[in-house]
Scaffold this motif. Structure first.
Motif, mmCIF file in Angstrom:
data_model
loop_
_atom_site.group_PDB
_atom_site.id
_atom_site.type_symbol
_atom_site.label_atom_id
_atom_site.label_comp_id
_atom_site.label_asym_id
_atom_site.label_seq_id
_atom_site.Cartn_x
_atom_site.Cartn_y
_atom_site.Cartn_z
ATOM 1 N N VAL A 4 -44.821 53.422 41.428
ATOM 2 C CA VAL A 4 -44.300 52.514 40.401
ATOM 3 C C VAL A 4 -43.297 51.571 41.043
ATOM 4 O O VAL A 4 -42.396 51.987 41.769
ATOM 5 N N LYS A 5 -43.463 50.282 40.762
ATOM 6 C CA LYS A 5 -42.490 49.265 41.165
ATOM 7 C C LYS A 5 -41.999 48.601 39.903
ATOM 8 O O LYS A 5 -42.788 48.288 39.012
ATOM 9 N N ILE A 6 -40.698 48.387 39.847
ATOM 10 C CA ILE A 6 -40.118 47.732 38.681
ATOM 11 C C ILE A 6 -39.226 46.585 39.152
ATOM 12 O O ILE A 6 -38.311 46.788 39.941
ATOM 13 N N TYR A 7 -39.571 45.399 38.705
ATOM 14 C CA TYR A 7 -38.811 44.197 39.037
ATOM 15 C C TYR A 7 -37.756 44.002 37.964
ATOM 16 O O TYR A 7 -38.074 43.979 36.770
ATOM 17 N N VAL A 8 -36.500 43.895 38.398
ATOM 18 C CA VAL A 8 -35.373 43.876 37.470
ATOM 19 C C VAL A 8 -34.398 42.750 37.814
ATOM 20 O O VAL A 8 -34.478 42.151 38.878
ATOM 21 N N THR A 9 -33.467 42.535 36.886
ATOM 22 C CA THR A 9 -32.286 41.721 37.166
ATOM 23 C C THR A 9 -31.066 42.557 36.802
ATOM 24 O O THR A 9 -31.169 43.535 36.056
ATOM 25 N N GLU A 10 -29.930 42.152 37.324
ATOM 26 C CA GLU A 10 -28.680 42.892 37.108
ATOM 27 C C GLU A 10 -28.295 42.980 35.635
ATOM 28 O O GLU A 10 -27.685 43.945 35.206
ATOM 29 N N TYR A 11 -28.619 41.969 34.866
ATOM 30 C CA TYR A 11 -28.117 41.829 33.506
ATOM 31 C C TYR A 11 -29.139 42.186 32.434
ATOM 32 O O TYR A 11 -28.955 41.882 31.259
ATOM 33 N N CYS A 12 -30.210 42.854 32.797
ATOM 34 C CA CYS A 12 -31.313 43.108 31.870
ATOM 35 C C CYS A 12 -31.213 44.497 31.238
ATOM 36 O O CYS A 12 -31.376 45.513 31.924
ATOM 37 N N GLY A 13 -30.991 44.531 29.947
ATOM 38 C CA GLY A 13 -30.919 45.797 29.226
ATOM 39 C C GLY A 13 -32.241 46.544 29.194
ATOM 40 O O GLY A 13 -32.281 47.772 29.327
ATOM 41 N N TYR A 14 -33.333 45.810 29.018
ATOM 42 C CA TYR A 14 -34.649 46.462 28.998
ATOM 43 C C TYR A 14 -34.997 47.046 30.367
ATOM 44 O O TYR A 14 -35.695 48.058 30.456
ATOM 45 N N CYS A 15 -34.493 46.433 31.422
ATOM 46 C CA CYS A 15 -34.702 46.982 32.775
ATOM 47 C C CYS A 15 -34.038 48.354 32.875
ATOM 48 O O CYS A 15 -34.636 49.313 33.374
ATOM 49 N N LYS A 16 -32.813 48.434 32.401
ATOM 50 C CA LYS A 16 -32.081 49.707 32.434
ATOM 51 C C LYS A 16 -32.803 50.758 31.598
ATOM 52 O O LYS A 16 -32.886 51.921 31.988
ATOM 53 N N MET A 17 -33.331 50.355 30.447
ATOM 54 C CA MET A 17 -34.056 51.294 29.592
ATOM 55 C C MET A 17 -35.318 51.807 30.286
ATOM 56 O O MET A 17 -35.638 53.003 30.223
ATOM 57 N N ALA A 18 -36.030 50.917 30.970
ATOM 58 C CA ALA A 18 -37.245 51.317 31.690
ATOM 59 C C ALA A 18 -36.899 52.273 32.824
ATOM 60 O O ALA A 18 -37.571 53.301 33.005
ATOM 61 N N GLU A 19 -35.859 51.964 33.559
ATOM 62 C CA GLU A 19 -35.436 52.844 34.654
ATOM 63 C C GLU A 19 -35.012 54.210 34.125
ATOM 64 O O GLU A 19 -35.361 55.245 34.710
ATOM 65 N N ILE A 32 -36.947 46.571 42.463
ATOM 66 C CA ILE A 32 -36.872 45.314 43.199
ATOM 67 C C ILE A 32 -36.043 44.348 42.354
ATOM 68 O O ILE A 32 -36.482 43.899 41.296
ATOM 69 N N ASP A 33 -34.829 44.092 42.820
ATOM 70 C CA ASP A 33 -33.892 43.239 42.088
ATOM 71 C C ASP A 33 -34.177 41.778 42.426
ATOM 72 O O ASP A 33 -34.065 41.367 43.581
ATOM 73 N N VAL A 34 -34.542 41.008 41.423
ATOM 74 C CA VAL A 34 -34.862 39.596 41.625
ATOM 75 C C VAL A 34 -33.807 38.673 41.002
ATOM 76 O O VAL A 34 -34.055 37.502 40.793
ATOM 77 N N THR A 35 -32.617 39.228 40.758
ATOM 78 C CA THR A 35 -31.551 38.461 40.111
ATOM 79 C C THR A 35 -31.289 37.137 40.821
ATOM 80 O O THR A 35 -31.181 36.095 40.184
ATOM 81 N N HIS A 36 -31.187 37.176 42.140
ATOM 82 C CA HIS A 36 -30.821 35.979 42.900
ATOM 83 C C HIS A 36 -31.940 35.519 43.823
ATOM 84 O O HIS A 36 -31.693 34.774 44.775
ATOM 85 N N ASP A 37 -33.160 35.948 43.553
ATOM 86 C CA ASP A 37 -34.283 35.641 44.433
ATOM 87 C C ASP A 37 -35.295 34.757 43.706
ATOM 88 O O ASP A 37 -36.243 35.231 43.094
ATOM 89 N N VAL A 38 -35.089 33.457 43.787
ATOM 90 C CA VAL A 38 -35.918 32.488 43.075
ATOM 91 C C VAL A 38 -37.375 32.574 43.523
ATOM 92 O O VAL A 38 -38.297 32.532 42.696
ATOM 93 N N GLU A 39 -37.602 32.710 44.809
ATOM 94 C CA GLU A 39 -38.977 32.770 45.327
ATOM 95 C C GLU A 39 -39.705 34.019 44.822
ATOM 96 O O GLU A 39 -40.870 33.941 44.442
ATOM 97 N N GLN A 40 -39.024 35.140 44.828
ATOM 98 C CA GLN A 40 -39.636 36.380 44.342
ATOM 99 C C GLN A 40 -39.961 36.264 42.853
ATOM 100 O O GLN A 40 -41.000 36.732 42.400
ATOM 101 N N ARG A 41 -39.093 35.620 42.086
ATOM 102 C CA ARG A 41 -39.347 35.431 40.654
ATOM 103 C C ARG A 41 -40.556 34.533 40.437
ATOM 104 O O ARG A 41 -41.375 34.793 39.560
#
Length: 84
Positions: A4-19, A32-41
């Motif tokens: 399982v891979k989960i793409y998240v951002t620092e400020y995402c409540g649903y990300c925390k719920m999934a984790e 995989i934190d994509v908060t500051h990664d424009v290319e990955q997003r």
């Protein structure tokens, strides 16, 4: 490598719920934190067609976000994919 891979951002409540859900079910995942990664997003949008996070992949197949993960759990299909 986690199934399982989960793409998240620092400020995402649903990300925390999934984790939290994956942790409670003892399902290992790679975050995989994509908060500051424009290319990955951008790449994530190209793959999933969605701009939102979390985006969850099971065995490299996109399943959607938290609501989709929860629906898999509620239907029993998640347990079938990850038997104890």
């Amino acid at each position: 490598m986690a199934d399982v891979k989960i793409y998240v951002t620092e400020y995402c409540g649903y990300c925390k719920m999934a984790e939290r859900l994956l942790t409670e079910l003892n399902i290992a995942y790679e975050e995989i934190d994509v908060t500051h990664d424009v290319e990955q997003r951008k790449a994530l949008v190209e793959i999933t067609g969605k701009r939102t996070v979390p985006q969850i992949f099971i065995r490299d197949e996109p399943i959607g976000g938290y609501t989709d993960l929860k629906a898999l759990q509620d239907s029993g299909k998640l347990a079938e994919l990850f038997p104890s």
